[in-house]
Motif scaffolding. Structure first.
Motif, PDB file in Angstrom:
ATOM      1  N   LEU A   1      59.278  29.623  94.941  1.00 20.19           N
ATOM      2  CA  LEU A   1      58.819  29.301  93.628  1.00 20.19           C
ATOM      3  C   LEU A   1      57.850  28.402  93.750  1.00 20.19           C
ATOM      4  N   GLU A   2      57.615  27.325  94.778  1.00 15.53           N
ATOM      5  CA  GLU A   2      56.703  26.561  94.972  1.00 15.53           C
ATOM      6  C   GLU A   2      56.162  26.698  96.327  1.00 15.53           C
ATOM      7  N   PRO A   3      54.948  27.036  96.500  1.00 15.52           N
ATOM      8  CA  PRO A   3      54.224  27.933  95.765  1.00 15.52           C
ATOM      9  C   PRO A   3      54.873  29.319  95.258  1.00 15.52           C
ATOM     10  N   PRO A   4      54.608  29.947  94.202  1.00 15.01           N
ATOM     11  CA  PRO A   4      55.041  31.249  94.039  1.00 15.01           C
ATOM     12  C   PRO A   4      54.683  32.270  94.875  1.00 15.01           C
ATOM     13  N   LEU A   5      55.691  32.946  95.736  1.00 10.47           N
ATOM     14  CA  LEU A   5      55.419  33.758  96.671  1.00 10.47           C
ATOM     15  C   LEU A   5      56.322  34.996  96.617  1.00 10.47           C
ATOM     16  N   LEU A   6      56.039  36.253  96.799  1.00  9.90           N
ATOM     17  CA  LEU A   6      56.891  37.275  96.912  1.00  9.90           C
ATOM     18  C   LEU A   6      56.341  38.055  98.117  1.00  9.90           C
ATOM     19  N   LEU A   7      57.274  39.214  98.658  1.00 11.61           N
ATOM     20  CA  LEU A   7      57.112  39.871  99.946  1.00 11.61           C
ATOM     21  C   LEU A   7      57.453  41.168  99.527  1.00 11.61           C
ATOM     22  N   CYS A   8      56.714  42.038 100.037  1.00 12.10           N
ATOM     23  CA  CYS A   8      57.110  43.468  99.829  1.00 12.10           C
ATOM     24  C   CYS A   8      56.862  44.194 101.549  1.00 12.10           C
ATOM     25  N   CYS A   9      57.748  45.277 101.804  1.00 11.07           N
ATOM     26  CA  CYS A   9      57.494  45.772 103.060  1.00 11.07           C
ATOM     27  C   CYS A   9      57.056  47.195 103.092  1.00 11.07           C
ATOM     28  N   VAL A  10      55.978  47.414 103.680  1.00 14.92           N
ATOM     29  CA  VAL A  10      55.527  48.945 103.546  1.00 14.92           C
ATOM     30  C   VAL A  10      55.315  49.539 105.075  1.00 14.92           C
ATOM     31  N   SER A  11      55.647  50.600 105.126  1.00 15.82           N
ATOM     32  CA  SER A  11      55.356  51.224 106.424  1.00 15.82           C
ATOM     33  C   SER A  11      54.060  51.389 106.790  1.00 15.82           C
ATOM     34  N   HIS A  12      53.852  51.232 108.104  1.00 18.49           N
ATOM     35  CA  HIS A  12      52.394  51.140 109.010  1.00 18.49           C
ATOM     36  C   HIS A  12      51.836  52.708 108.305  1.00 18.49           C
ATOM     37  N   SER A  13      52.654  53.756 108.309  1.00 13.71           N
ATOM     38  CA  SER A  13      52.106  55.068 108.037  1.00 13.71           C
ATOM     39  C   SER A  13      51.955  55.507 106.440  1.00 13.71           C
TER      40      SER A  13
END
Length: 164
Positions: free
Chosen positions: A44-56
């Motif tokens: 939340l401090e700092p506001p961060l998010l993640l997403c996972c994406v296939s290399h392909s």
């Protein structure tokens, strides 16, 4: 030596974990959309998010090149839209958005899908390769909430709905 778990077994076990459904989008020269459920708030401090994406995935190149992306959190009535952006046979590039109601994000230019429960616009700040995916961490530049109440979930290989 630790035995290696077969991918099919991992997929079967992880299908028992209910997740929300998002559509990850990138604007600009590498415009693209992709349905995902490997997504989470990081800080939340700092506001961060993640997403996972296939290399392909096409999205991997899009996020890596543009370095800005958006997230549309899908509502319960948006299963057709989630299925559309999960379909590998849909058109690529700008044409994939021709039949979709969207507006460009004011901070990123990435498509924000109409009717979503919420939207986030991010700048890519970190990328970590892990197995066959990259973990993209984005600093949230803006966020807004829609008017819907029920979310779209993915559980046991099927789309489901939350109920308020």
């Amino acid at each position: 030596m630790t035995p290696t778990l077969a991918p099919a077994s991992m997929r079967e076990v992880m299908s028992r974990f209910a997740t929300g459904v998002i559509v990850l989008t990138v604007g600009g020269e590498h415009i693209h959309g992709m349905t995902a459920n490997a997504f989470s708030s990081v800080s939340l401090e700092p506001p961060l998010l993640l997403c996972c994406v296939s290399h392909s995935a096409v999205m991997h190149t899009s996020v890596s090149s543009e370095r800005r992306f958006a997230v549309s959190i899908m509502g319960a009535d948006q299963e057709p839209l989630a299925r559309y952006f999960a379909d590998k046979e849909r058109p690529l590039g700008p044409a994939q958005f021709d039949t979709v109601d969207w507006r460009p994000g004011p901070r990123t230019g990435a498509p924000l899908l109409h009717g979503a429960l919420a939207w986030l616009e991010c700048e890519l700040t970190e990328s970590h390769d892990s197995g066959d995916h990259s973990i993209f961490i984005g600093t949230v530049l803006s966020s807004s909430r829609g008017s819907g109440e029920d979310g779209l979930l993915f559980f046991d290989g099927k789309y489901r709905r939350t109920a308020s």
